[in-house]
Enzyme design. Structure first.
Site, short mmCIF file in Angstrom:
data_model
loop_
_atom_site.label_atom_id
_atom_site.label_comp_id
_atom_site.label_asym_id
_atom_site.label_seq_id
_atom_site.Cartn_x
_atom_site.Cartn_y
_atom_site.Cartn_z
N HIS A 1 0.79 -1.22 0.00
CA HIS A 1 0.00 0.00 0.00
C HIS A 1 0.82 1.27 0.00
O HIS A 1 0.59 2.15 -0.80
CB HIS A 1 -1.09 0.09 1.07
CG HIS A 1 -2.00 1.21 0.69
ND1 HIS A 1 -3.00 1.07 -0.24
CD2 HIS A 1 -1.94 2.53 0.95
CE1 HIS A 1 -3.53 2.23 -0.49
NE2 HIS A 1 -2.92 3.15 0.21
N TYR B 1 1.62 5.37 -2.29
CA TYR B 1 1.80 6.77 -1.91
C TYR B 1 3.17 7.28 -2.29
O TYR B 1 3.36 8.48 -2.49
CB TYR B 1 1.47 6.97 -0.43
CG TYR B 1 -0.01 6.87 -0.26
CD1 TYR B 1 -0.82 7.91 -0.69
CD2 TYR B 1 -0.62 5.71 0.18
CE1 TYR B 1 -2.18 7.82 -0.64
CE2 TYR B 1 -1.99 5.60 0.23
CZ TYR B 1 -2.77 6.66 -0.18
OH TYR B 1 -4.12 6.54 -0.15
N HIS C 1 -9.12 0.01 -11.57
CA HIS C 1 -8.95 1.02 -10.52
C HIS C 1 -7.53 1.58 -10.49
O HIS C 1 -7.33 2.78 -10.52
CB HIS C 1 -9.30 0.40 -9.16
CG HIS C 1 -8.82 1.21 -8.01
ND1 HIS C 1 -9.43 2.37 -7.61
CD2 HIS C 1 -7.75 1.05 -7.18
CE1 HIS C 1 -8.77 2.89 -6.59
NE2 HIS C 1 -7.75 2.10 -6.31
N PHE C 2 -6.53 0.68 -10.45
CA PHE C 2 -5.21 1.28 -10.27
C PHE C 2 -4.65 1.88 -11.55
O PHE C 2 -3.79 2.73 -11.50
CB PHE C 2 -4.23 0.33 -9.56
CG PHE C 2 -3.77 -0.87 -10.32
CD1 PHE C 2 -2.96 -0.77 -11.42
CD2 PHE C 2 -4.14 -2.14 -9.89
CE1 PHE C 2 -2.53 -1.90 -12.10
CE2 PHE C 2 -3.70 -3.27 -10.56
CZ PHE C 2 -2.90 -3.13 -11.68
N HIS C 3 -5.18 1.45 -12.69
CA HIS C 3 -4.75 2.18 -13.90
C HIS C 3 -5.32 3.59 -13.90
O HIS C 3 -4.66 4.52 -14.34
CB HIS C 3 -5.13 1.42 -15.17
CG HIS C 3 -4.18 0.29 -15.46
ND1 HIS C 3 -4.28 -0.94 -14.87
CD2 HIS C 3 -3.09 0.22 -16.26
CE1 HIS C 3 -3.29 -1.71 -15.30
NE2 HIS C 3 -2.55 -1.03 -16.13
N ARG D 1 -9.07 -11.00 -13.03
CA ARG D 1 -7.86 -10.35 -13.54
C ARG D 1 -6.79 -11.39 -13.80
O ARG D 1 -6.92 -12.54 -13.41
CB ARG D 1 -7.36 -9.30 -12.55
CG ARG D 1 -6.77 -9.88 -11.30
CD ARG D 1 -6.36 -8.82 -10.31
NE ARG D 1 -5.10 -8.19 -10.68
CZ ARG D 1 -4.27 -7.59 -9.80
NH1 ARG D 1 -4.58 -7.57 -8.52
NH2 ARG D 1 -3.15 -7.03 -10.18
N ARG D 2 -5.73 -10.97 -14.43
CA ARG D 2 -4.56 -11.82 -14.68
C ARG D 2 -4.92 -13.10 -15.42
O ARG D 2 -4.47 -14.18 -15.06
CB ARG D 2 -3.87 -12.15 -13.36
CG ARG D 2 -3.22 -10.94 -12.75
CD ARG D 2 -2.53 -11.26 -11.47
NE ARG D 2 -1.52 -10.26 -11.17
CZ ARG D 2 -0.81 -10.23 -10.06
NH1 ARG D 2 -0.97 -11.13 -9.15
NH2 ARG D 2 0.10 -9.30 -9.88
C1 HEM Z 1 1.60 4.48 -16.66
C2 HEM Z 1 0.77 3.67 -16.98
C3 HEM Z 1 0.63 2.28 -16.44
C4 HEM Z 1 1.00 1.72 -15.26
C5 HEM Z 1 1.71 2.43 -14.14
C6 HEM Z 1 0.63 0.35 -15.29
C7 HEM Z 1 0.84 -0.57 -14.28
C8 HEM Z 1 0.41 -1.87 -14.29
C9 HEM Z 1 0.59 -2.82 -13.26
C10 HEM Z 1 1.36 -2.57 -11.97
C11 HEM Z 1 -0.03 -3.97 -13.63
C12 HEM Z 1 -0.17 -5.23 -12.80
C13 HEM Z 1 0.60 -6.33 -13.32
C14 HEM Z 1 0.24 -7.59 -12.60
O1 HEM Z 1 -0.95 -7.83 -12.32
O2 HEM Z 1 1.17 -8.35 -12.32
C15 HEM Z 1 -0.62 -3.76 -14.89
C16 HEM Z 1 -1.35 -4.69 -15.58
C17 HEM Z 1 -1.89 -4.47 -16.82
N1 HEM Z 1 -1.77 -3.31 -17.56
FE1 HEM Z 1 -0.85 -1.63 -17.01
N2 HEM Z 1 0.03 0.08 -16.47
C18 HEM Z 1 0.02 1.26 -17.18
C19 HEM Z 1 -0.47 1.47 -18.41
C20 HEM Z 1 -1.15 0.53 -19.11
C21 HEM Z 1 -1.74 0.77 -20.36
C22 HEM Z 1 -1.69 2.08 -21.07
C23 HEM Z 1 -2.34 -0.37 -20.73
C24 HEM Z 1 -3.14 -0.67 -21.95
C25 HEM Z 1 -3.01 -0.12 -23.01
C26 HEM Z 1 -2.13 -1.33 -19.70
C27 HEM Z 1 -2.59 -2.60 -19.73
C28 HEM Z 1 -2.46 -3.51 -18.73
C29 HEM Z 1 -3.01 -4.81 -18.74
C30 HEM Z 1 -3.84 -5.42 -19.85
C31 HEM Z 1 -2.68 -5.41 -17.54
C32 HEM Z 1 -3.00 -6.80 -17.10
C33 HEM Z 1 -4.33 -6.97 -16.52
C34 HEM Z 1 -4.52 -8.42 -16.15
O3 HEM Z 1 -4.32 -9.32 -16.96
O4 HEM Z 1 -4.87 -8.63 -15.01
N3 HEM Z 1 -1.39 -0.76 -18.73
N4 HEM Z 1 -0.34 -2.47 -15.29
CU CU Z 2 -3.54 -0.58 -0.95
#
Ligand code: HEM
Ligand code: CU
Lengths: 540, 271
Positions: A215, A219, A366-368, A429-430
């Site tokens: 968490h 921050y 949410h976190f995106h 997810r995932r």
């Molecule tokens: C600055 C921008 C972004 C950050 C900080 C970020 C961060 C993350 C993080 C931490 C995860 C989790 C990985 C995991 O579950 O192990 C994730 C998953 C993912 N992100 Fe991003 N992301 C960003 C931008 C994007 C963008 C622009 C896209 C799509 C165009 C995207 C698509 C995805 C997808 C599809 C997943 C996997 C979801 C799943 O299968 O559960 N992300 N991202």
């Molecule tokens: Cu948290």
């Protein structure tokens, strides 16, 4: 006053370079698991990509931004050359080495464990060692921030620490302490198994350690954004910070209450007692406080700018704001995304409501929205604002910058709103593959398609961002003058000790960590028979 | 301004900061450890301490609950990283001698002509596990069980190493290769079915799962139906029964036909 521009630029370029790669992977993930992509036939590739995307976006990219920005703040807010430049470069190269060391096994398919490590899944040991190097590199930065502040204090006894530096150091302390959880998990539990010294792992304990980090790391990601809200935006739009003390109190509150709340990530875990879950849930509610304070203070600061520009009326002043100023635009977008994301966060933090969205696509949506949206759009703004001071060249094309910010905002909304929605419908997810031909999830195909389209808009925006910065390296030279931070309406002449130092709040942070984590960690560690056999990735 | 002026109750910030933090901690602790446990009318606590321990997650062993009686035998195979590691030539030779009695069904070179499984080049862990299960009765078969009952642990290990050592039936194409049916490529995520290859070797191999390429179609069909009906139950944690139960008869048909038509060279090797 930015003497070590090369150091700061190196951090930013590395940050945005890896961001570009991870963004491309993200867009690909979106596409490949949507109805417009065709099934990969090998889910392993998806998890490789997901591990790389999460590791870069979660650990490498924001850490580098915070570090580069931190060095810039230290030099410009304190008006003092950075002490320990050689150490700063050491930290930078440790991160480079760590990032490469971690990514090689990921690319080879030997560490598809996702950035949360997912024990008892165990990948190649070099992946974890790489992550450790990244963290160690960032700890050097933490030490340097503390040392620089101390040097400054000695030269300015009793003087108020500039707000930007006060917040920056608070952020660095938060990071130093929160990273300890994952570090313990890696060093005591995962790395011994990955190195072949042990064959079993206590996955429940590992998850508790990880929640310690998970968490407050959020921050830490958020710190540069909040620093920009308070100390860049008002100056850039011609206003003043409504209250310097309010700002300090917000950062102090983050320091104290961001830590003892991580178990809201383990609501569904049986190894944690319900009483502790409740305490963490209650403290999580408190963490909304500094954000509400911030929203109030920044809105007031912006109103000051508008009234100074001749804005009138109850809401009429909003029109008087400099909407063509990229900083204004970024702030507005960031606040809108923060608002929606925060509303979603209220659902995640409640023990009961969380059960309905736990581990669904709601979480990723949410976190995106919060991280990729509200936070990262301010990273862009920080880079735009600093760039002329770092390169000595002007960023000329304001319209391109505005377009880039608009695309990021629109793209993020198009991506994340349907993403939340399918989560409510129960989509996990995932997952590498969804069979949208199945009547049970066929209705979600449209939403997921929208998300994928949003993903490509984001990719386009990200490419534009990098192009703008690259072109800024070759633009006509200007003298950007010294880099300044916003002044408060009442710029403080003296500040009470408690609001000028971190010691009390760091102490409370540590004490609350011990009260809220001590018992669960000790019992889990001492209970026999709680380990399970490791599952090795890519091994036979 | 020094730490002495700050860390004292004379400092109002200290008083307020520490006071509010402690107050919140105490109130939430009382609520979480005492009030909320007793608010759950369906849970009985002996006393307050009992409620606190429960909320704190103190590990407790329920006294009066006994494990349900197990009526059917389950697989009891234990495989450590040493069980089958680095077989000596001698061990393989012993296995070869023992294997002569298997040849009548499984073929002299481990390739069956009798709708029994081909064993040549099968993962050692698979043969090891099945022989143990036949011996213990976790898996039964009128023909196979009598062969297994008298084998020693050493003999089972030797046989496993011998068959794993034999070359796979490389150029063995019983029928024209069929295209992959969707149940094999995708599984069926909504029914909890992973793609077959994620355990059976073409994408990844999970210990104890055999590769299936080129096996008898009739045999695989019978096994899938046996898993689905619960007649065969030596799969650990019902891994295969859960899948087979969720498959339609058509999918079973298609998967068996597909695998029977494949040469086993796509399967990952084991070192
Ligand atoms: C600055 C921008 C972004 C950050 C900080 C970020 C961060 C993350 C993080 C931490 C995860 C989790 C990985 C995991 O579950 O192990 C994730 C998953 C993912 N992100 Fe991003 N992301 C960003 C931008 C994007 C963008 C622009 C896209 C799509 C165009 C995207 C698509 C995805 C997808 C599809 C997943 C996997 C979801 C799943 O299968 O559960 N992300 N991202
Ligand atoms: Cu948290």
């Amino acid at each position: 006053m930015l003497a070590n521009r090369k150091l700061i630029l190196a951090h930013f370029w590395l940050a945005f370079g890896v961001f570009g790669i991870a963004l491309t992977l993200g867009a690909w993930q979106m596409f490949i698991r949507s109805p417009i992509g065709t099934w990969l036939s090998n889910p392993e590739l998806y998890y490789r990509s997901l591990t790389a995307h999460g590791t870069v976006m979660g650990y490498v990219f924001p850490t580098l931004v915070a570090m580069g920005f931190g060095y810039a703040i230290s030099e410009s807010a304190l008006e003092q050359r950075l002490v320990g430049v050689r150490w700063a470069w050491t930290g930078f190269w440790l991160i480079v080495a760590g990032a490469i060391m971690a990514m090689v096994p990921v690319v080879l398919g030997r560490a598809s464990v996702l950035y949360t490590f997912y024990p008892p899944l165990i990948g190649n040991v070099f992946y974890y060692l790489g992550v450790v190097l990244v963290v160690v590199g960032s700890w050097i930065w933490v030490a340097l921030m503390a040392i620089n502040l101390r040097v400054w204090r000695r030269a300015h006894p009793g003087a108020p620490v500039p707000l930007a530096m006060f917040a920056n150091v608070a952020g660095s302390y938060l990071w130093a302490w929160t990273a300890v959880g994952a570090a313990l998990e890696l060093l005591l539990q995962i790395i011994p198994v990955a190195a072949g010294l042990k064959a079993t792992i206590d996955a429940g304990l590992a998850r508790v350690f990880f929640s310690w980090t998970l968490h407050a790391i959020v921050y830490f990601w958020l710190m540069p954004t909040y620093i920009a809200y308070y100390t860049i935006v008002p100056r850039a739009i011609g206003g003043r910070v409504y209250s310097d003390s309010m700002a300090r109190i917000s950062f102090i509150l983050f320091l104290v209450v961001a830590m003892p709340i991580g178990m809201h990530h383990t609501f569904a875990d049986p190894q944690v007692g319900a009483g502790f879950k409740f305490i963490h849930s209650a403290f999580t509610a408190l963490v909304a406080l500094p954000t509400l304070l911030t929203v109030f203070t920044i809105c007031a600061s912006v109103e000051i700018a508008a009234r100074l520009r001749g804005g009138r009326g109850m809401f009429g002043w909003i029109r008087a704001l400099p909407w063509d100023n990229p900083m204004m635009l970024a702030l507005a977008f960031s606040f809108v995304m923060l608002g929606f994301g925060g509303a979603g966060g209220l659902i995640n933090m409640s023990y009961q409501l969380d059960a309905s969205i736990h581990n669904t696509q709601w979480i990723t949506g949410h976190f995106h929205l919060i991280f990729g949206g509200a936070i990262v759009i301010m990273y862009f703004a920080i880079a735009y604002d600093l760039w002329p001071h770092l390169t000595g060249r002007e960023l000329i094309d304001l319209r391109l910058i505005r377009t880039q910010l608009w695309l990021w905002f629109v793209g993020m909304i198009i991506t994340t709103f349907p993403w939340h929605w399918v989560g409510i419908l129960g989509m996990p997810r995932r997952m590498a593959y969804f069979d949208f031909g199945d009547p049970a999830i066929a209705p979600q195909a449209l939403s997921v398609t929208f998300s994928a389209i949003g993903g490509f808009i984001l990719l386009a925006s990200g490419i534009m961002f990098i192009v703008i910065l690259a072109r800024g390296m070759r633009a006509p030279q200007v003298d950007a003058g010294p880099y300044r931070f916003a002044l408060a309406v009442h710029q403080p002449a003296t500040v009470p000790v408690a609001l000028n130092t971190h010691a009390l709040w760091v102490a409370l942070m540590i004490v609350l960590t011990l009260t809220n984590y001590g018992y669960p960690i000790v019992t889990l560690a001492l209970t026999e028979g709680t380990s399970v056999p490791a599952v090795y990735v890519g091994a036979q | 301004m020094s730490a002495r002026d700050l860390f004292t109750f004379r400092n109002s910030h200290f008083r307020i900061g520490v006071g509010i933090t402690a107050a919140i901690l105490i109130v939430t602790a009382i609520t979480g450890f005492i009030v909320l446990p007793f608010a759950q009318h369906w849970v009985q606590f002996a006393n307050v301490w009992d409620a606190i321990c429960s909320a704190a997650g103190v590990p407790q062993r329920a006294a009066n609950v006994t494990a349900p009686e197990q009526t059917k035998r389950l697989s009891e195979v234990v495989l450590t990283s040493h069980t089958l590691s680095r077989p000596s030539q001698e061990a393989i030779g012993r296995g070869a001698t023992l294997a002569q009695r298997c040849a009548i069904c499984h073929g002299p070179t481990g390739i069956s002509r009798a709708d029994s499984p081909n064993l040549a080049g099968q993962y050692a862990a698979v043969i090891y596990k099945e022989l143990h299960d036949f011996r213990s009765g976790a898996r039964t078969n009128a023909v196979m069980s009598p062969f297994a009952v008298n084998l020693t642990d050493q003999e089972i290990a030797d046989l496993s190493n011998y068959y794993a050592y034999l070359p796979r039936p490389a150029a063995y194409h019983p029928t024209p290769q069929l295209p992959k049916p969707s149940i094999v490529i995708y599984g069926a995520p909504m029914r909890g079915i992973a793609p077959c290859g994620s355990c059976h070797g073409s994408l990844d191999n999970k210990t104890g799962s055999p590769w299936l390429e080129g096996q008898s179609e009739a045999y695989m069909k019978v096994q899938l139906h046996a898993f689905a009906s619960g007649e065969r139950r030596n799969d650990i944690s019902q891994q295969m029964r859960n899948i087979a139960r969720a498959m339609t008869p058509q999918e079973i048909e298609a998967a068996a036909a597909y695998y029977a038509s494949q040469p086993p060279d796509v399967v990952k090797a084991v070192d």
